[in-house]
Design an enzyme around this catalytic site. Structure first.
Site, PDB file in Angstrom:
ATOM      1  N   ASP A 178       9.715  -2.815   8.550  1.00  0.00           N
ATOM      2  CA  ASP A 178       8.510  -2.705   7.730  1.00  0.00           C
ATOM      3  C   ASP A 178       7.563  -3.793   8.221  1.00  0.00           C
ATOM      4  O   ASP A 178       7.804  -4.401   9.276  1.00  0.00           O
ATOM      5  CB  ASP A 178       8.853  -2.865   6.248  1.00  0.00           C
TER       6      ASP A 178
ATOM      7  N   ASN B  51       5.032  -3.608   2.691  1.00  0.00           N
ATOM      8  CA  ASN B  51       3.786  -2.862   2.844  1.00  0.00           C
ATOM      9  C   ASN B  51       3.997  -1.355   2.965  1.00  0.00           C
ATOM     10  O   ASN B  51       3.051  -0.626   3.238  1.00  0.00           O
ATOM     11  CB  ASN B  51       3.024  -3.374   4.071  1.00  0.00           C
ATOM     12  N   GLN B  52       5.228  -0.899   2.788  1.00  0.00           N
ATOM     13  CA  GLN B  52       5.548   0.526   2.884  1.00  0.00           C
ATOM     14  C   GLN B  52       5.167   1.114   4.250  1.00  0.00           C
ATOM     15  O   GLN B  52       4.784   2.277   4.349  1.00  0.00           O
ATOM     16  CB  GLN B  52       4.882   1.331   1.764  1.00  0.00           C
ATOM     17  N   HIS B  53       5.244   0.310   5.293  1.00  0.00           N
ATOM     18  CA  HIS B  53       4.980   0.776   6.657  1.00  0.00           C
ATOM     19  C   HIS B  53       6.323   0.997   7.364  1.00  0.00           C
ATOM     20  O   HIS B  53       6.647   0.332   8.336  1.00  0.00           O
ATOM     21  CB  HIS B  53       4.149  -0.243   7.427  1.00  0.00           C
ATOM     22  N   ILE B  54       7.127   1.912   6.847  1.00  0.00           N
ATOM     23  CA  ILE B  54       8.501   2.084   7.318  1.00  0.00           C
ATOM     24  C   ILE B  54       8.524   2.575   8.767  1.00  0.00           C
ATOM     25  O   ILE B  54       7.883   3.562   9.119  1.00  0.00           O
ATOM     26  CB  ILE B  54       9.263   3.069   6.426  1.00  0.00           C
TER      27      ILE B  54
END
Length: 434
Positions: free
Chosen positions: A200, A354-357
């Site tokens: 992430d 940041n929910q940027h998986i």
């Protein structure tokens, strides 16, 4: 950035991508034209064509940051899938400060628009379908997908080519659920790579009060950044990062904090106005390196349908923590240049997600350390493709959506060429490209 594709060759950390920046750049452009992307050509990412649109109007607070931080820090506008003019039948941004969770006028692109376009092109959408298993034949080719409807009635759908694009958490979960006698660890997982290399973008932050009124809350929520620490020889020692400025209205947060303190009346009004006018926030967006210990597995806990939930194994390593430490110098200098007072650093040791998986389905040429090939095709199944940000081998420092879409478009072109019997050019490793 081009060097993001070669961090192992250049800096001795992470892994190299199986292809280089210049091979993906045309798909970046295609994705930007599909979504409607606005931006300025000063972010450090080389381009062969201009953005579809000029940047959205710069909020006053970001203008003041740009003016007061120069020449120490170049503040640049963020590239966003947000209209600065009418585009694709959708209106331009009108300054609503609610980009998350949703733009109320559809000036910002979102997944629902993609679904509408797919339906218009002839795709069939099966709503409320909870896929729980992929089926294969004796040659390890995928033959069917099984899903539950809301009443938990099972359905089976057959096909020739299968694409799993359920993000970097639900996709590995589905593959792990699809166990069989031939693949007891789940599909695409003969080497125990599914779910590994979870990444992430962790963030720490600084909130402070500027010495002038800036009034956050008009326009996009994340409009500007500092990109000077995205790349450099320091990446051999600590994580690179972007510095991202928040433009979210401070009224709600300040109101809650004041009420929690028991502040009311004239004092409440005075302090709320001060916070709404002068409070600012800057955060880092740190790279995380791929680590096989960071992974998604199946939990002992079950969901409402009786299926194992995904379980996360994750931690922040020393490389990323060292990037956080370095960014504190920038936080303090930014506050100083803005006449900042009342500095409030995020709690030491706490990292926001940041929910940027990224990761968990990593692309690569070596099946021993990756799940799919450079086209997104699973090493173990020649008609199963994987898409979404889960296939990205590294996370870099930018939101992962555009990378995921560009890679998916590249994979889609490969699939179409295979169906038409036309060969695609072979991907060359990033290390072989200038």
């Amino acid at each position: 950035m081009p060097n993001d594709f070669r961090i192992h060759s250049l800096y001795g950390v992470g892994v190299d991508w199986p292809f280089g920046y210049d091979e993906l750049e045309p798909y970046y452009q295609e994705a930007e034209e599909i979504m409607g992307v606005s931006g300025a050509p000063n972010t450090g990412s080389p381009r062969t064509k201009p953005f579809p649109m000029q940047p959205v109007a710069e909020p006053w607070a970001m203008q003041r940051l740009r003016e007061r931080l120069a020449p120490v820090y170049p503040v640049v506008g963020n590239t966003t899938a947000r209209n600065s003019r009418s585009y694709d039948g959708r209106p331009p941004c009108c300054g609503n400060n609610s980009c998350q969770p949703i733009c109320p006028i559809d000036a910002q692109y979102h997944g629902g628009l993609a679904v509408d376009a797919a339906l218009a092109a002839g795709a069939k959408l099966q709503a409320n379908a909870n896929v729980f298993k992929l089926e294969h034949d004796g040659a390890a080719r995928i033959t069917a997908v099984h899903y539950y409807d809301p009443d938990k009635v099972a359905h089976r759908v057959t096909g020739k080519t299968f694409i799993v694009a359920a993000n970097g958490i639900e996709s590995p979960r589905l593959l792990l659920l699809s166990q069989s006698a031939k693949f007891p660890q789940g599909l695409a997982n003969s080497r125990d790579m599914v779910g590994r290399h979870l990444m992430d973008h962790p963030s720490t932050s600084l909130t402070f009060d500027a010495d002038e009124d800036v009034w956050l809350g008009r326009g996009p929520q994340s409009p500007s950044s500092i990109n000077t620490m995205r790349d450099g020889e320091f990446r051999a020692r600590h994580a690179p990062y972007r510095l991202d400025f928040t433009n979210i209205s401070r009224v709600d947060g300040a109101t809650r904090a004041l009420l929690a303190e028991g502040i009311y009346g004239a004092e409440f009004e005075r302090r709320l106005r001060h916070s709404a006018a002068r409070e600012m926030n800057v955060k880092n967006v740190l790279e995380v390196l791929p680590d096989p210990r960071h992974r998604i597995t199946l939990s002992d806990q079950k969901d409402a349908l009786g299926l194992p939930k995904p379980q996360t194994h994750y931690s922040i390593d020393d490389y990323t923590r060292a990037g956080h430490v370095r960014s504190q110098q920038d936080f303090k200098r930014i506050a100083e240049l803005m006449g900042g007072t009342n500095l409030r650093f995020s709690k030491d040791g706490d990292f926001a997600n940041n929910q940027h998986i990224c990761g968990t389905l990593s692309m690569g040429t070596d099946p021993a350390v990756s799940v799919c090939d450079p086209w997104g095709r699973a090493h173990d199944h020649d008609n199963l493709y994987l898409a979404s940000t889960g296939v990205l081998p590294t996370s870099s420092t930018c939101n992962s959506t555009l990378n995921g879409i560009a890679v998916a478009l590249r994979s889609a072109q490969h699939i179409l060429s295979q169906q038409a019997g036309q060969p695609m050019p072979q991907a060359r490793p990033a290390s072989e490209r200038s």
